[in-house]
Design a protein around this motif. Structure first.
Motif, mmCIF file in Angstrom:
data_model
loop_
_atom_site.group_PDB
_atom_site.id
_atom_site.type_symbol
_atom_site.label_atom_id
_atom_site.label_comp_id
_atom_site.label_asym_id
_atom_site.label_seq_id
_atom_site.Cartn_x
_atom_site.Cartn_y
_atom_site.Cartn_z
ATOM 1 N N GLY A 157 -5.395 -5.001 7.130
ATOM 2 C CA GLY A 157 -6.695 -4.784 7.756
ATOM 3 C C GLY A 157 -7.860 -5.010 6.818
ATOM 4 O O GLY A 157 -8.944 -4.442 7.007
ATOM 5 N N THR A 158 -7.647 -5.847 5.802
ATOM 6 C CA THR A 158 -8.685 -6.126 4.816
ATOM 7 C C THR A 158 -9.491 -7.353 5.234
ATOM 8 O O THR A 158 -8.920 -8.363 5.642
ATOM 9 N N ARG A 159 -10.801 -7.288 5.117
ATOM 10 C CA ARG A 159 -11.627 -8.447 5.479
ATOM 11 C C ARG A 159 -11.484 -9.556 4.435
ATOM 12 O O ARG A 159 -11.038 -9.316 3.319
ATOM 13 N N PHE A 160 -11.877 -10.771 4.804
ATOM 14 C CA PHE A 160 -11.772 -11.897 3.877
ATOM 15 C C PHE A 160 -12.615 -11.670 2.625
ATOM 16 O O PHE A 160 -12.153 -11.887 1.508
ATOM 17 N N TYR A 161 -13.862 -11.264 2.803
ATOM 18 C CA TYR A 161 -14.770 -11.066 1.673
ATOM 19 C C TYR A 161 -15.902 -10.137 2.102
ATOM 20 O O TYR A 161 -16.107 -9.886 3.293
ATOM 21 N N ASP A 162 -16.618 -9.607 1.134
ATOM 22 C CA ASP A 162 -17.786 -8.765 1.385
ATOM 23 C C ASP A 162 -18.947 -9.682 1.783
ATOM 24 O O ASP A 162 -19.422 -10.466 0.962
ATOM 25 N N GLY A 173 -10.256 -9.520 0.623
ATOM 26 C CA GLY A 173 -9.180 -10.404 0.212
ATOM 27 C C GLY A 173 -9.531 -11.261 -0.989
ATOM 28 O O GLY A 173 -8.727 -11.424 -1.911
ATOM 29 N N VAL A 174 -10.738 -11.825 -1.007
ATOM 30 C CA VAL A 174 -11.154 -12.680 -2.123
ATOM 31 C C VAL A 174 -11.101 -11.917 -3.440
ATOM 32 O O VAL A 174 -10.749 -12.478 -4.479
ATOM 33 N N ASP A 175 -11.407 -10.649 -3.409
ATOM 34 C CA ASP A 175 -11.401 -9.858 -4.642
ATOM 35 C C ASP A 175 -10.023 -9.844 -5.307
ATOM 36 O O ASP A 175 -9.914 -9.701 -6.531
ATOM 37 N N HIS A 176 -8.974 -9.987 -4.504
ATOM 38 C CA HIS A 176 -7.619 -9.934 -5.046
ATOM 39 C C HIS A 176 -7.351 -11.086 -6.009
ATOM 40 O O HIS A 176 -6.547 -10.950 -6.934
ATOM 41 N N ASN A 230 0.813 -1.220 0.000
ATOM 42 C CA ASN A 230 0.000 0.000 0.000
ATOM 43 C C ASN A 230 0.842 1.264 0.000
ATOM 44 O O ASN A 230 0.332 2.353 0.245
ATOM 45 N N ASP A 231 2.128 1.150 -0.284
ATOM 46 C CA ASP A 231 3.029 2.303 -0.329
ATOM 47 C C ASP A 231 3.023 2.891 -1.740
ATOM 48 O O ASP A 231 3.115 2.152 -2.725
ATOM 49 N N PRO A 232 2.922 4.227 -1.894
ATOM 50 C CA PRO A 232 2.904 4.815 -3.238
ATOM 51 C C PRO A 232 4.190 4.589 -4.031
ATOM 52 O O PRO A 232 4.204 4.742 -5.250
ATOM 53 N N ARG A 233 5.269 4.195 -3.346
ATOM 54 C CA ARG A 233 6.543 3.918 -4.031
ATOM 55 C C ARG A 233 6.643 2.471 -4.502
ATOM 56 O O ARG A 233 7.702 2.055 -4.973
ATOM 57 N N ASP A 245 -13.022 -5.089 -5.563
ATOM 58 C CA ASP A 245 -12.280 -4.097 -4.787
ATOM 59 C C ASP A 245 -11.374 -4.822 -3.791
ATOM 60 O O ASP A 245 -11.781 -5.154 -2.690
ATOM 61 N N ASP A 246 -10.104 -5.065 -4.199
ATOM 62 C CA ASP A 246 -9.211 -5.815 -3.313
ATOM 63 C C ASP A 246 -8.583 -4.955 -2.228
ATOM 64 O O ASP A 246 -7.826 -5.452 -1.401
ATOM 65 N N ARG A 247 -8.910 -3.668 -2.207
ATOM 66 C CA ARG A 247 -8.496 -2.844 -1.064
ATOM 67 C C ARG A 247 -9.394 -3.091 0.137
ATOM 68 O O ARG A 247 -9.045 -2.778 1.273
ATOM 69 N N GLU A 248 -10.572 -3.661 -0.129
ATOM 70 C CA GLU A 248 -11.537 -3.925 0.935
ATOM 71 C C GLU A 248 -11.720 -5.413 1.215
ATOM 72 O O GLU A 248 -12.074 -5.796 2.329
#
Length: 213
Positions: free
Chosen positions: A144-149, A166-169, A64-67, A161-164
């Motif tokens: 701090g991302t939940r497993f799934y919506d 995990g399954v989305d990733h 999650n780092d911009p670099r 949305d994999d920022r929110e």
């Protein structure tokens, strides 16, 4: 090569790799083993593949780092400094640096050599299959991302949305990386690992009362 590898491991053991369990020493060890197998199958030069695989994430920038997109270039630069300090043959250094820089998904650098393709495939394969599932949820926990919506686990009524979640990733990135593998050996293994992941998601969907796409 065994003596060189001992130096590479010693370098990693003395490097702060950060708290990310997806990029610990075990990750490097797996990537090296896979890279050696792919290199043997594809006829790539071990003198380039092995050091590049051991040193590919020498500078770890958090997801999650911009670099983040700069991490592989920084790793290549640090790897060259280290390799020169231990008198690794200079003739291999440009191709090692390129293989390290090109391995990263976020950097978007196209591999120009077989060795760079091998290292890229080896690193991406570590994001697939059983270990890929473990890494995905380990990083989700760190961020701090939940497993799934719980309202829509497999994005039937929303964008991925994999920022929110995990399954989305799996769908935002991981399955796409399986389609980017470059070597024939890598593609074969990637297909096996991606299929296992789909089987896992089907089972997950069953357990949570939903259906995987």
């Amino acid at each position: 090569m065994r003596d060189w590898e001992a130096l590479f491991v010693k370098k990693l053991e003395g490097t702060d790799l950060g708290p990310d369990p997806a990029h610990d020493l075990a990750h490097f060890t797996r990537v090296v083993a896979t890279a050696k197998a792919l290199a043997a199958d594809e006829g790539a030069r071990m003198e380039v593949v092995v050091p590049a695989a051991w040193l590919h994430d020498l500078v770890n920038v958090p997801k999650n780092d911009p670099r983040r997109a700069q991490a592989s270039r920084l790793s290549a630069e640090e790897a060259l400094r280290f390799l020169r300090s231990v008198d690794y043959p200079e003739a291999f250094l440009p191709d090692i640096a390129h293989a390290i820089e090109a391995h990263s998904y976020s950097a978007g650098v196209e591999p120009r050599t077989l060795e760079a393709s091998v290292v890229q495939d080896a690193d991406r394969l570590d994001g697939l299959g059983a270990i890929g599932i473990a890494r995905c949820f380990a990083v989700s926990g760190m961020l701090g991302t939940r497993f799934y919506d719980p309202q829509d686990p497999f994005a039937a009524r929303r964008p991925w949305d994999d920022r929110e979640n995990g399954v989305d990733h799996f769908y935002v990135k991981l399955f796409k990386t399986a389609d980017t593998l470059r070597t024939a050996a890598g593609r074969r293994e990637g297909a096996r690992r991606a299929e296992f992941m789909r089987q896992y998601l089907t089972r997950l969907a069953l357990e949570i009362g939903d259906s995987a796409p």
